[in-house]
Design a protein around this motif. Structure first.
Motif, mmCIF file in Angstrom:
data_model
loop_
_atom_site.group_PDB
_atom_site.id
_atom_site.type_symbol
_atom_site.label_atom_id
_atom_site.label_comp_id
_atom_site.label_asym_id
_atom_site.label_seq_id
_atom_site.Cartn_x
_atom_site.Cartn_y
_atom_site.Cartn_z
ATOM 1 N N LEU A 193 0.641 -1.228 0.205
ATOM 2 C CA LEU A 193 0.084 0.004 -0.046
ATOM 3 C C LEU A 193 0.899 1.271 -0.111
ATOM 4 C CD1 LEU A 193 -2.712 1.237 0.374
ATOM 5 C CD2 LEU A 193 -2.655 1.414 2.639
ATOM 6 N N THR A 194 0.611 2.116 -0.947
ATOM 7 C CA THR A 194 1.356 3.481 -1.068
ATOM 8 C C THR A 194 0.263 4.555 -0.970
ATOM 9 O OG1 THR A 194 2.975 2.546 -2.571
ATOM 10 C CG2 THR A 194 2.882 4.859 -2.397
ATOM 11 N N VAL A 195 0.633 5.357 -0.081
ATOM 12 C CA VAL A 195 -0.497 6.377 0.409
ATOM 13 C C VAL A 195 0.274 7.729 0.108
ATOM 14 C CG1 VAL A 195 -1.931 7.689 2.216
ATOM 15 C CG2 VAL A 195 -1.901 5.369 2.010
ATOM 16 N N VAL A 196 -0.300 8.682 -0.812
ATOM 17 C CA VAL A 196 0.415 9.919 -0.996
ATOM 18 C C VAL A 196 -0.564 11.206 -0.689
ATOM 19 C CG1 VAL A 196 1.440 11.429 -2.880
ATOM 20 C CG2 VAL A 196 1.484 8.992 -2.998
ATOM 21 N N ILE A 197 -0.111 12.175 -0.029
ATOM 22 C CA ILE A 197 -0.612 13.291 0.196
ATOM 23 C C ILE A 197 -0.537 14.410 -0.478
ATOM 24 C CG2 ILE A 197 -1.225 14.907 2.341
ATOM 25 C CD1 ILE A 197 -1.109 12.739 4.321
ATOM 26 N N ARG A 198 -1.238 15.056 -1.453
ATOM 27 C CA ARG A 198 -0.719 15.584 -2.194
ATOM 28 C C ARG A 198 -1.494 17.238 -2.227
ATOM 29 N NH1 ARG A 198 0.799 13.059 -6.873
ATOM 30 N NH2 ARG A 198 0.271 10.633 -6.498
ATOM 31 N N ASP A 199 -0.721 18.234 -2.728
ATOM 32 C CA ASP A 199 -1.197 19.534 -2.961
ATOM 33 C C ASP A 199 -2.175 19.686 -3.722
ATOM 34 O OD1 ASP A 199 -1.567 22.261 -3.453
ATOM 35 O OD2 ASP A 199 0.394 22.678 -2.825
ATOM 36 N N PRO A 200 -3.609 19.957 -3.553
ATOM 37 C CA PRO A 200 -4.742 19.899 -4.490
ATOM 38 C C PRO A 200 -4.561 21.031 -5.804
ATOM 39 C CG PRO A 200 -5.237 21.153 -2.350
ATOM 40 C CD PRO A 200 -3.946 20.459 -2.213
ATOM 41 N N LYS A 201 -3.798 21.786 -5.428
ATOM 42 C CA LYS A 201 -3.225 23.039 -6.480
ATOM 43 C C LYS A 201 -2.388 22.333 -7.832
ATOM 44 C CE LYS A 201 -1.357 26.261 -3.956
ATOM 45 N NZ LYS A 201 -1.726 25.846 -2.592
ATOM 46 N N ASP A 202 -1.507 21.426 -7.512
ATOM 47 C CA ASP A 202 -0.541 20.926 -8.525
ATOM 48 C C ASP A 202 -0.303 19.383 -8.509
ATOM 49 O OD1 ASP A 202 0.790 20.871 -6.572
ATOM 50 O OD2 ASP A 202 2.556 22.521 -7.151
ATOM 51 N N ASP A 203 -1.216 18.889 -7.440
ATOM 52 C CA ASP A 203 -0.910 17.120 -7.298
ATOM 53 C C ASP A 203 0.629 17.052 -6.905
ATOM 54 O OD1 ASP A 203 -2.951 16.149 -7.684
ATOM 55 O OD2 ASP A 203 -2.773 15.309 -9.593
ATOM 56 N N TYR A 204 1.205 18.118 -6.120
ATOM 57 C CA TYR A 204 2.585 17.583 -5.674
ATOM 58 C C TYR A 204 2.497 16.738 -4.630
ATOM 59 C CZ TYR A 204 7.616 18.545 -4.958
ATOM 60 O OH TYR A 204 9.001 18.488 -4.900
ATOM 61 N N PRO A 205 3.503 15.847 -4.318
ATOM 62 C CA PRO A 205 3.335 14.943 -3.310
ATOM 63 C C PRO A 205 3.870 15.615 -2.006
ATOM 64 C CG PRO A 205 4.433 13.925 -5.225
ATOM 65 C CD PRO A 205 4.439 15.276 -5.379
ATOM 66 N N LEU A 206 3.258 15.840 -0.892
ATOM 67 C CA LEU A 206 3.491 16.586 0.172
ATOM 68 C C LEU A 206 4.150 15.337 1.284
ATOM 69 C CD1 LEU A 206 0.663 18.909 0.561
ATOM 70 C CD2 LEU A 206 2.826 19.518 -0.259
ATOM 71 N N ALA A 207 3.550 14.319 1.229
ATOM 72 C CA ALA A 207 4.008 13.196 2.156
ATOM 73 C C ALA A 207 3.556 11.943 1.477
ATOM 74 C CB ALA A 207 3.395 13.237 3.451
ATOM 75 N N THR A 208 4.571 10.895 1.806
ATOM 76 C CA THR A 208 4.314 9.720 1.021
ATOM 77 C C THR A 208 4.633 8.477 2.215
ATOM 78 O OG1 THR A 208 5.205 10.505 -0.940
ATOM 79 C CG2 THR A 208 5.038 8.409 -0.768
ATOM 80 N N GLY A 209 3.800 7.491 2.127
ATOM 81 C CA GLY A 209 4.121 6.233 2.918
ATOM 82 C C GLY A 209 3.669 4.962 2.117
ATOM 83 N N LEU B 52 18.872 20.934 -7.428
ATOM 84 C CA LEU B 52 17.704 19.939 -8.179
ATOM 85 C C LEU B 52 17.344 18.764 -7.192
ATOM 86 C CD1 LEU B 52 15.752 19.063 -10.492
ATOM 87 C CD2 LEU B 52 17.685 17.942 -11.603
ATOM 88 N N SER B 53 15.961 18.606 -6.789
ATOM 89 C CA SER B 53 15.642 17.498 -5.718
ATOM 90 C C SER B 53 14.728 16.617 -6.583
ATOM 91 C CB SER B 53 15.143 18.059 -4.474
ATOM 92 O OG SER B 53 14.529 17.148 -3.839
ATOM 93 N N VAL B 54 15.122 15.606 -6.642
ATOM 94 C CA VAL B 54 14.023 14.482 -7.389
ATOM 95 C C VAL B 54 14.007 13.317 -6.171
ATOM 96 C CG1 VAL B 54 13.905 12.894 -9.280
ATOM 97 C CG2 VAL B 54 14.940 14.895 -9.656
ATOM 98 N N ARG B 55 12.656 13.398 -5.863
ATOM 99 C CA ARG B 55 12.230 12.247 -4.969
ATOM 100 C C ARG B 55 11.337 11.131 -5.551
ATOM 101 N NH1 ARG B 55 12.490 10.651 0.012
ATOM 102 N NH2 ARG B 55 10.980 9.297 0.782
ATOM 103 N N VAL B 56 11.467 9.758 -5.453
ATOM 104 C CA VAL B 56 10.784 8.852 -5.995
ATOM 105 C C VAL B 56 9.596 8.580 -4.985
ATOM 106 C CG1 VAL B 56 10.572 6.424 -6.772
ATOM 107 C CG2 VAL B 56 12.517 7.659 -7.142
ATOM 108 N N THR B 57 8.217 8.874 -5.305
ATOM 109 C CA THR B 57 7.079 8.747 -4.459
ATOM 110 C C THR B 57 6.429 7.334 -4.856
ATOM 111 O OG1 THR B 57 5.764 10.229 -6.156
ATOM 112 C CG2 THR B 57 6.530 11.255 -4.131
#
Lengths: 146, 184
Positions: free
Chosen positions: A101-117, B102-107
């Protein structure tokens, strides 16, 4: 000799279609500058191949952390602080179980991953979907010391 | 009776040889190769007249019983080589002495468990920061995928590694294209 050839053939087929064994792991990361304590409203976007209502489990877990969470396949109706996406992978060994299971918390503006588990548990140490969700979300919050 | 008894040990030995031969053929999973992750088709119009340092994270080592992963140091080396080879910046530096960071993080690295054609999906969080004032000039989530079929390799673990490398290559190419399009 025929049996040996048959065995070799069977092993060859297995070697050809499988990708290797696996190990157990649990990781989490929170992007620098992200404050999870400031995320009060989230929308958990339902994964298309969800087999266990995992979106509801994630939403319930987030609610236990004081976050107002909604779920659904579409984009959130109201403005939210974050969108949560997840990917689950299932495996069969006597019974089906959630392998990863991978969970990603994203910024709603640009989908950028803020936190990942991410949690990955093979058959012998398999966990229920709820336990997987608990582990992943707890690890994300632990990563920021909350 | 006698012949069947005498045949049994030979059969066991042959089976054992078959098993060892298969395991040797399959081998253990190996990590994605840094050379194979370098894209060459970024088509940067002209290099940004600045230096850059690269940070890579979110990868994982490949254990003996694991499937192919991307190690952080290999991803970093592949990105550095891609920046140089495709002339995205004038130079790549180590540490914090560059004009940009440049920071690249595999999510997410989604790998199949079975199949003949393996398709791997990779998501990475790309961010480019101007060191002088710590302003973020690019922040983007990039999704890319790579595939490898039976024509690439009949051995599953190798085919998966090739698909992982293809996904990383595509992701790096997309990321560098986005950076090339910036005016810095």
């Amino acid at each position: 000799m025929k049996k040996a050839l048959l065995l070799l053939l069977q092993l060859g087929v297995v070697a050809s279609i499988t990708t290797g064994c696996a190990v157990n792991r649990a990781t989490a990361h929170v992007e620098p500058g992200t404050r999870l304590s400031e995320i009060k409203t989230v929308h958990v976007k339902k994964f298309a191949s969800d087999n266990a209502d995992t979106d509801r489990l994630i939403a319930d877990k987030l609610r236990s952390k004081g976050v107002n969470a909604t779920t659904g396949a579409d984009t959130p109706a109201n403005k939210v602080d974050a969108v949560v996406t997840y990917v689950e992978k299932w495996m069969w060994d006597i019974t089906m179980y959630m392998l990863e299971l991978t969970v990603v918390i994203r910024d709603p503006k640009d989908d950028y991953p803020l936190a990942t588990g991410n949690s990955y548990h093979t058959s012998l140490t398999r966990k229920s979907p709820k336990e997987m969700v608990d582990e992943v979300i707890d690890n994300i919050y632990k990563e920021q010391g909350q | 009776m006698n012949s069947s008894l005498s045949a049994r040990p030979r059969m066991t030995r042959t089976s054992l040889i078959a098993l060892v031969a298969t395991l040797w053929l399959v081998g253990c999973a190996s990590p994605a190769s840094r050379e194979a992750m370098v894209p060459t088709d970024v088509n940067s119009a002209r290099p940004h007249p600045h230096s850059v340092s690269v940070l890579a994270s979110g990868g994982a080592d490949t254990g003996a019983l694991d499937s192919s992963n991307i190690a952080d140091e290999d991803l970093k080396a592949a990105i550095e080589e891609a920046v140089t080879r495709n002339k995205v910046f004038t130079s790549v530096v180590q540490g914090k002495n560059g004009d940009y960071e440049l920071s690249v993080r595999v999510t997410r690295l989604t790998k199949p468990l079975f199949g003949m054609t393996f398709t791997v999906e990779m998501e990475a969080a790309w961010s480019l920061t101007r060191v002088a004032d710590r302003s973020v000039v690019l922040r983007k989530s990039i999704n890319a995928s790579g595939s490898a079929g039976a024509g690439d390799s009949l051995v599953g673990v190798k085919r998966l590694r090739l698909a992982v490398e293809a996904a990383a290559r595509a992701n790096i190419a997309e990321g560098l294209k986005a950076i090339s399009a910036l005016t810095l």
